[in-house]
Design a protein around this motif. Structure first.
Motif, PDB file in Angstrom:
ATOM      1  N   GLN A 207       0.825  -1.208   0.000  1.00  0.00           N
ATOM      2  CA  GLN A 207       0.000   0.000   0.000  1.00  0.00           C
ATOM      3  C   GLN A 207       0.855   1.251   0.000  1.00  0.00           C
ATOM      4  OE1 GLN A 207      -3.973  -0.031   0.920  1.00  0.00           O
ATOM      5  NE2 GLN A 207      -3.365  -0.568   2.990  1.00  0.00           N
ATOM      6  N   ARG A 284      -4.711   0.058  -8.367  1.00  0.00           N
ATOM      7  CA  ARG A 284      -5.813  -0.892  -8.307  1.00  0.00           C
ATOM      8  C   ARG A 284      -6.685  -0.628  -7.092  1.00  0.00           C
ATOM      9  NH1 ARG A 284      -4.132  -6.789  -7.999  1.00  0.00           N
ATOM     10  NH2 ARG A 284      -2.498  -5.805  -6.816  1.00  0.00           N
ATOM     11  N   GLY A 285      -7.980  -0.720  -7.276  1.00  0.00           N
ATOM     12  CA  GLY A 285      -8.889  -0.559  -6.149  1.00  0.00           C
ATOM     13  C   GLY A 285      -8.997   0.857  -5.668  1.00  0.00           C
ATOM     14  N   GLN A 286      -8.540   1.796  -6.467  1.00  0.00           N
ATOM     15  CA  GLN A 286      -8.565   3.180  -6.039  1.00  0.00           C
ATOM     16  C   GLN A 286      -9.388   4.034  -6.976  1.00  0.00           C
ATOM     17  OE1 GLN A 286      -7.067   4.445  -3.142  1.00  0.00           O
ATOM     18  NE2 GLN A 286      -7.096   2.250  -2.782  1.00  0.00           N
ATOM     19  N   LEU A 287     -10.472   3.476  -7.464  1.00  0.00           N
ATOM     20  CA  LEU A 287     -11.305   4.259  -8.378  1.00  0.00           C
ATOM     21  C   LEU A 287     -11.706   5.558  -7.702  1.00  0.00           C
ATOM     22  CD1 LEU A 287     -12.883   3.863 -11.188  1.00  0.00           C
ATOM     23  CD2 LEU A 287     -14.836   3.773  -9.686  1.00  0.00           C
ATOM     24  N   ARG A 295     -10.374   3.538 -16.915  1.00  0.00           N
ATOM     25  CA  ARG A 295     -11.483   3.509 -15.976  1.00  0.00           C
ATOM     26  C   ARG A 295     -12.366   4.715 -16.144  1.00  0.00           C
ATOM     27  NH1 ARG A 295      -9.243   1.765 -10.458  1.00  0.00           N
ATOM     28  NH2 ARG A 295      -9.114  -0.454 -10.824  1.00  0.00           N
ATOM     29  N   GLY A 320     -23.057  -3.238 -14.452  1.00  0.00           N
ATOM     30  CA  GLY A 320     -21.671  -3.535 -14.096  1.00  0.00           C
ATOM     31  C   GLY A 320     -20.756  -2.376 -14.356  1.00  0.00           C
ATOM     32  N   ALA A 321     -21.315  -1.173 -14.286  1.00  0.00           N
ATOM     33  CA  ALA A 321     -20.493  -0.004 -14.576  1.00  0.00           C
ATOM     34  C   ALA A 321     -19.344   0.083 -13.598  1.00  0.00           C
ATOM     35  CB  ALA A 321     -21.354   1.245 -14.491  1.00  0.00           C
ATOM     36  N   GLY A 322     -18.165   0.248 -14.138  1.00  0.00           N
ATOM     37  CA  GLY A 322     -16.998   0.436 -13.279  1.00  0.00           C
ATOM     38  C   GLY A 322     -16.476  -0.857 -12.686  1.00  0.00           C
ATOM     39  N   ALA A 323     -17.138  -1.969 -12.949  1.00  0.00           N
ATOM     40  CA  ALA A 323     -16.626  -3.223 -12.410  1.00  0.00           C
ATOM     41  C   ALA A 323     -15.423  -3.657 -13.221  1.00  0.00           C
ATOM     42  CB  ALA A 323     -17.697  -4.293 -12.481  1.00  0.00           C
ATOM     43  N   PRO A 324     -14.349  -4.016 -12.531  1.00  0.00           N
ATOM     44  CA  PRO A 324     -13.199  -4.498 -13.290  1.00  0.00           C
ATOM     45  C   PRO A 324     -13.596  -5.759 -14.024  1.00  0.00           C
ATOM     46  CG  PRO A 324     -12.688  -4.156 -10.972  1.00  0.00           C
ATOM     47  CD  PRO A 324     -14.172  -4.050 -11.111  1.00  0.00           C
ATOM     48  N   ALA A 327     -13.025  -9.737 -13.004  1.00  0.00           N
ATOM     49  CA  ALA A 327     -12.382  -9.745 -11.695  1.00  0.00           C
ATOM     50  C   ALA A 327     -13.259 -10.496 -10.718  1.00  0.00           C
ATOM     51  CB  ALA A 327     -12.140  -8.333 -11.226  1.00  0.00           C
ATOM     52  N   ARG A 341      -5.135  -2.974 -14.115  1.00  0.00           N
ATOM     53  CA  ARG A 341      -6.321  -2.729 -14.923  1.00  0.00           C
ATOM     54  C   ARG A 341      -6.456  -1.252 -15.122  1.00  0.00           C
ATOM     55  NH1 ARG A 341      -8.261  -7.591 -13.311  1.00  0.00           N
ATOM     56  NH2 ARG A 341      -8.191  -7.609 -11.110  1.00  0.00           N
TER      57      ARG A 341
ATOM     58  N   PRO B  84      -8.637  -2.207   0.920  1.00  0.00           N
ATOM     59  CA  PRO B  84      -9.120  -1.478  -0.257  1.00  0.00           C
ATOM     60  C   PRO B  84      -8.505  -1.950  -1.575  1.00  0.00           C
ATOM     61  CG  PRO B  84      -7.628  -0.119   1.033  1.00  0.00           C
ATOM     62  CD  PRO B  84      -7.879  -1.358   1.823  1.00  0.00           C
ATOM     63  N   TRP B  85      -7.386  -2.633  -1.513  1.00  0.00           N
ATOM     64  CA  TRP B  85      -6.753  -3.039  -2.778  1.00  0.00           C
ATOM     65  C   TRP B  85      -7.199  -4.425  -3.223  1.00  0.00           C
ATOM     66  CZ3 TRP B  85      -4.688  -3.578   1.928  1.00  0.00           C
ATOM     67  CH2 TRP B  85      -4.090  -4.773   2.242  1.00  0.00           C
ATOM     68  N   TYR B 125     -16.008  -6.268  -7.260  1.00  0.00           N
ATOM     69  CA  TYR B 125     -15.893  -4.838  -7.007  1.00  0.00           C
ATOM     70  C   TYR B 125     -14.860  -4.562  -5.927  1.00  0.00           C
ATOM     71  CZ  TYR B 125     -19.965  -3.515  -9.769  1.00  0.00           C
ATOM     72  OH  TYR B 125     -20.824  -3.270 -10.794  1.00  0.00           O
ATOM     73  N   TYR B 126     -14.252  -3.383  -6.026  1.00  0.00           N
ATOM     74  CA  TYR B 126     -13.337  -2.964  -4.975  1.00  0.00           C
ATOM     75  C   TYR B 126     -14.117  -2.214  -3.901  1.00  0.00           C
ATOM     76  CZ  TYR B 126      -9.424  -4.359  -7.799  1.00  0.00           C
ATOM     77  OH  TYR B 126      -8.533  -5.100  -8.497  1.00  0.00           O
ATOM     78  N   SER B 128     -13.871   0.599  -2.677  1.00  0.00           N
ATOM     79  CA  SER B 128     -14.198   1.988  -2.981  1.00  0.00           C
ATOM     80  C   SER B 128     -15.385   2.099  -3.937  1.00  0.00           C
ATOM     81  CB  SER B 128     -12.982   2.684  -3.589  1.00  0.00           C
ATOM     82  OG  SER B 128     -12.618   2.044  -4.787  1.00  0.00           O
ATOM     83  N   GLN B 129     -15.778   0.972  -4.514  1.00  0.00           N
ATOM     84  CA  GLN B 129     -16.864   1.009  -5.498  1.00  0.00           C
ATOM     85  C   GLN B 129     -18.201   0.568  -4.926  1.00  0.00           C
ATOM     86  OE1 GLN B 129     -14.880  -1.675  -8.177  1.00  0.00           O
ATOM     87  NE2 GLN B 129     -14.326  -0.009  -9.557  1.00  0.00           N
TER      88      GLN B 129
END
Ligand SMILES: Nc1ncnc2c1ncn2[C@@H]1O[C@H](COP(=O)(O)OP(=O)(O)OP(=O)(O)O)[C@@H](O)[C@H]1O
Ligand SMILES: [Mg+2]
Lengths: 341, 256
Positions: A207, A284-287, A295, A320-324, A327, A341, B84-85, B125-126, B128-129
Motif C-alpha cells: 500500500q 488498483r482498487g482506487q477508483l 477507468r 456492471g459499470a466500473g466493475a473491473p 475480476a 487494470r 481497499p486493494w 468490485y473494490y 471503494s466502489q
C-alpha cells in the motif's frame, strides 16, 4: 390494514438531441501551430549549424554508447543508494528516539537546502579534506592508512554525492507512504492473525508502494538528468560530459548536444512508459482517487447510460459499470500477482 | 473454559486537554461469554464498547485487568477494516488464503459467504466502489471465513437499512446456531441486542461501567420477525431502555 396508494408510472425520458459544439478559433490556432512546426522542421533539416551528418556519425559512436551506459549506471546506483538511505531516514524520523529524529531532520535539512552541484564539488574535494582514511580505534595508532584518492574512485564519489542528495527527498517520499496507511488496515491484519513481518509484506509495503512509486519514478527520471552535473566532481565519463569532451576536440558542439539530448530522451521516454505502467498497477482498487484513463472512459460510458436506458428491461439488467472486467471469483487465486487494470 | 473472560478491566487514555489528566474509558469491567453463548454489549456512544472489543481482540493493552479468549478471535470492526486493494471476493478469501485452504475449496466457501451476505453480484468490485453497508457486509463475510471459535463484532450492522439488517441478523443467528462460536456483539440498538443475545450486558455512559446484565428468555432458534409479536419483547425493550436511561427502579419493576 392500511391502504397502498397506486404508484404513478414514470414518464419516459426524451432522447437527448446532441449538437456538437464548433470551435472555429481553436481550429485556426491548431492549423497555425502545425504550419509553424513544419516550417521549423524543414528549416532545421537544411541548416548547416545542426550538422546532421555529424549527428548521424556520433549518435552510435562507441564512446557515446559507453557514456550512455555510464549515465544509466550512475542513475540506478545512486537511486538504489538513495532509496536505502531514504528508508533509514524515514524510519528514523518516525521513531520515538529524539536523537535519531533530530539527526534525520538535520541530514534532510542540509541536503535539501544546498544545491546538488555544490554538494558534488564538496564530495570531489573529499580526498583533499580527508587525505587519508585511517582504520583502527579512535585516538590510537591506526592499523591501516589508505590514501582517500586511491581507494574511492571518482565514479563512486559521484554515486555517493548523487545518492545522498537524493536520499533527503526519498526520505520524505517514503515517510509519506508509511503515513498514508490507515491504522485500521494493520489492525485488521493483526486481527486476522498476521504477524508483524507478514503484515508489512502483504499490507503495509504494497500500500505504501502505491504512494511511494509514482514520485519515485519522477525522481529516477530527474536523477538521470541530474547525472549531467557529475562533471563537478569532476567525473567525466557520463553522457553529457563525454559528448562535450568529444566536441571540444572536433569543435562542433551542436550535433553532439543533439546526440546527448536524443539519448537522454530515449531513456526518459522508456522510464516514463514504465512509470505509467507502474502507476496503473498500484492504483488498483482506487477508483475515484487514482482513476486511470481507461477507468475514467468506462465511468463516462456509465454516466451516459441513463440516456440510453429508457426502457425498463435495460434498467433492470445489471450494467456492471466500473466493475473491473473478469475480476470475479476466478481472480481470487491471483490476487497478489494480479495485473494492472 | 469460557469463550471470553474479562476480569477487572480498566482502560485509561491520556487526556487530550490536560497533560496530567486521564480519560477513563473502562472502569472495572468484568464479563464472561460462555462457550457457544451470544452476548450483546449495549451502551451509549462513547461508553467504551469499542475499547472493550479492541482489548479483547488483543489490539490494545488494558491499563489493568485481564482478558482471555478461548482462541484467536475473528473480528468485525466498526470501521469495517476491509482491504481497499482487494476485491470483495478477495477480501473474503483472505483468511482462507492465510490458512492455505486449497483453491477450489476456497472458491466454494467464498461463493457461499457472498451469497449469505448478498454480495454475489459485487464479488469483483473494490471496496471503494461499493456502499458503506456493503463494506460492512464484506467485513462480516470475512470474519465468518476466518472461522474462529470466538467472534467479536463491533456494530457490524450499524450502517445498514432496517430490512437488510434484519435479514443479516437472521443469517447470523442461523450460522451461530449451526457452529460452535462464542459471540461478543457490540451494539447501541436496544432492538438488536434483545433480538440476538442470550444475555445483554448494559454499559453506562463514560466512564464505561457495566450497570446490568439481562438474560433474554427467548428460545432458539429464533425468528426475528415473529419475536416482535411476543409480549415479552415489549417488556424487555422497556426494561433495557430504562437501564440505559439510568432508571434502575423502573427496570427492576419489570423484572419482578
Ligand atoms: N486511542 C484513543 N486515545 C484516546 N482516547 C480514546 C482512544 N480510543 C478511544 N478513546 C476514548 O474512549 C472513549 C470510548 O471510546 P469507544 O470508541 O470505546 O466508544 P464506543 O462505545 O465504541 O462508542 P461508539 O458507539 O460511538 O462507537 C471515548 O471517550 C474516546 O474518546
Ligand atoms: Mg465504537
Amino acid at each position: 390494514m392500511s391502504e397502498i396508494t397506486r404508484a404513478v408510472p414514470v414518464a419516459r425520458p426524451k432522447p437527448i438531441q446532441a449538437v456538437p459544439l464548433r470551435h472555429p478559433w481553436r481550429n485556426l490556432l491548431a492549423f497555425a501551430l502545425i504550419f509553424l512546426l513544419l516550417a521549423f522542421i524543414i528549416d532545421a533539416a537544411q541548416r548547416e549549424a545542426y550538422d546532421w551528418p555529424a549527428f548521424a556519425l556520433y549518435l552510435f559512436d562507441v564512446r557515446v554508447i559507453q557514456a550512455a551506459g555510464v549515465t544509466l549506471a550512475l542513475t540506478f546506483l545512486a537511486m538504489i543508494g538513495a532509496v536505502v538511505v531514504g528508508i533509514v531516514l524515514a524510519v528514523m524520523r518516525e521513531t520515538d528516539n529524539p536523537v535519531l529524529r533530530a539527526i534525520a531532520w538535520g541530514v534532510i535539512w542540509f541536503f535539501r537546502g544546498t544545491p546538488v552541484y555544490v554538494q558534488l564539488v564538496f564530495w570531489g574535494l573529499l580526498s583533499s579534506i580527508y587525505q587519508t582514511i585511517n582504520l583502527g580505534l579512535p585516538f590510537m595508532e591506526p592499523w591501516l592508512v589508505l590514501e582517500t584518492a586511491d581507494v574511492i574512485p571518482l565514479f563512486w564519489i559521484a554515486v555517493l554525492g548523487l545518492a545522498l542528495n537524493e536520499a533527503a527527498y526519498m526520505a520524505e517520499i517514503v515517510r509519506a507512504g508509511l503515513l498514508s496507511i490507515d491504522p485500521g488496515q494493520t489492525e485488521a491484519a493483526s486481527a486476522l492473525g498476521m504477524g508483524w513481518w507478514l503484515t508489512m509484506r502483504k499490507v503495509v509495503i504494497p500500500q505504501a508502494m502505491r504512494v511511494i512509486i509514482p514520485p519515485t519514478g519522477n525522481e529516477v527520471i530527474s536523477m538521470l538528468k541530474t547525472t549531467s552535473l557529475v562533471t563537478a566532481v569532476p567525473f567525466s565519463w557520463d553522457l553529457y560530459t563525454r559528448t562535450r569532451d568529444i566536441s571540444a576536440a572536433t569543435l562542433n558542439p551542436i550535433p553532439l548536444l543533439l546526440v546527448a539530448s536524443v539519448w537522454y530522451l530515449f531513456f526518459t521516454s522508456i522510464m516514463m512508459i514504465g512509470q505509467s505502467r507502474l502507476e496503473k498497477h498500484f492504483s488498483r482498487g482506487q477508483l475515484g482517487h487514482g482513476a486511470t484513463p481507461k477507468r475514467r472512459r468506462r465511468q463516462d460510458r456509465a454516466d451516459r447510460a441513463p440516456v440510453v436506458l429508457a426502457s425498463p428491461e435495460t434498467v433492470a439488467a445489471p450494467s456492471g459499470a466500473g466493475a473491473p472486467e473478469g475480476a470475479g471469483m476466478s481472480d481470487v487465486a491471483g490476487m497478489t500477482e494480479g495485473d494492472a487494470r | 473454559m469460557s469463550g471470553i473472560s474479562v476480569q477487572g478491566l480498566w482502560k485509561a487514555y491520556p487526556s487530550a486537554e490536560d497533560r496530567d489528566e486521564v480519560l477513563v474509558a473502562l472502569e472495572d469491567v468484568s464479563l464472561e461469554v460462555g462457550e457457544r453463548e451470544f452476548v450483546c454489549v449495549l451502551g451509549p456512544s462513547g461508553c467504551g464498547k469499542s475499547t472493550l472489543l479492541r482489548i479483547a481482540a488483543g489490539l490494545e493493552k488494558p491499563s489493568l485487568g485481564t482478558v482471555e479468549t478461548q482462541s484467536r478471535p475473528s473480528v468485525v470492526f466498526q470501521e469495517h477494516g476491509v482491504f481497499p486493494w482487494l476485491t470483495v471476493a478477495e477480501n473474503v478469501a483472505y483468511p482462507l488464503r492465510l490458512r492455505r485452504v486449497p483453491r477450489a475449496a476456497r472458491r466454494e466457501r467464498v461463493a457461499e459467504l457472498l451469497e449469505l451476505v448478498g454480495l454475489t453480484e459485487f464479488a469483483g468490485y473494490y471496496p471503494s466502489q461499493i456502499s458503506g453497508g456493503m463494506r460492512q457486509r464484506t467485513s462480516v463475510a470475512r470474519a465468518l471465513a476466518d472461522d474462529g471459535n470466538v467472534l467479536l463484532m463491533d456494530e457490524p450492522f450499524g450502517a445498514l437499512d432496517e430490512q437488510t439488517r434484519v435479514a443479516l441478523q437472521q443469517e447470523l443467528l442461523r450460522i451461530w446456531e449451526q457452529t460452535e462460536k462464542s459471540v461478543l456483539f457490540i451494539t447501541h440498538s436496544v432492538d438488536e441486542a434483545l433480538t440476538l443475545a442470550d444475555r445483554v450486558v448494559v454499559m453506562s455512559h463514560r466512564p464505561g461501567r457495566i450497570i446490568a446484565e439481562v438474560e433474554i428468555p427467548f428460545g432458539r432458534p429464533r425468528d426475528i420477525i415473529e419475536l416482535r409479536r411476543d409480549p415479552r419483547y415489549g417488556e424487555i425493550t422497556y426494561q433495557l431502555w430504562n437501564l440505559l436511561e439510568g432508571d434502575t427502579a423502573a427496570a427492576e419493576a419489570v423484572a419482578q
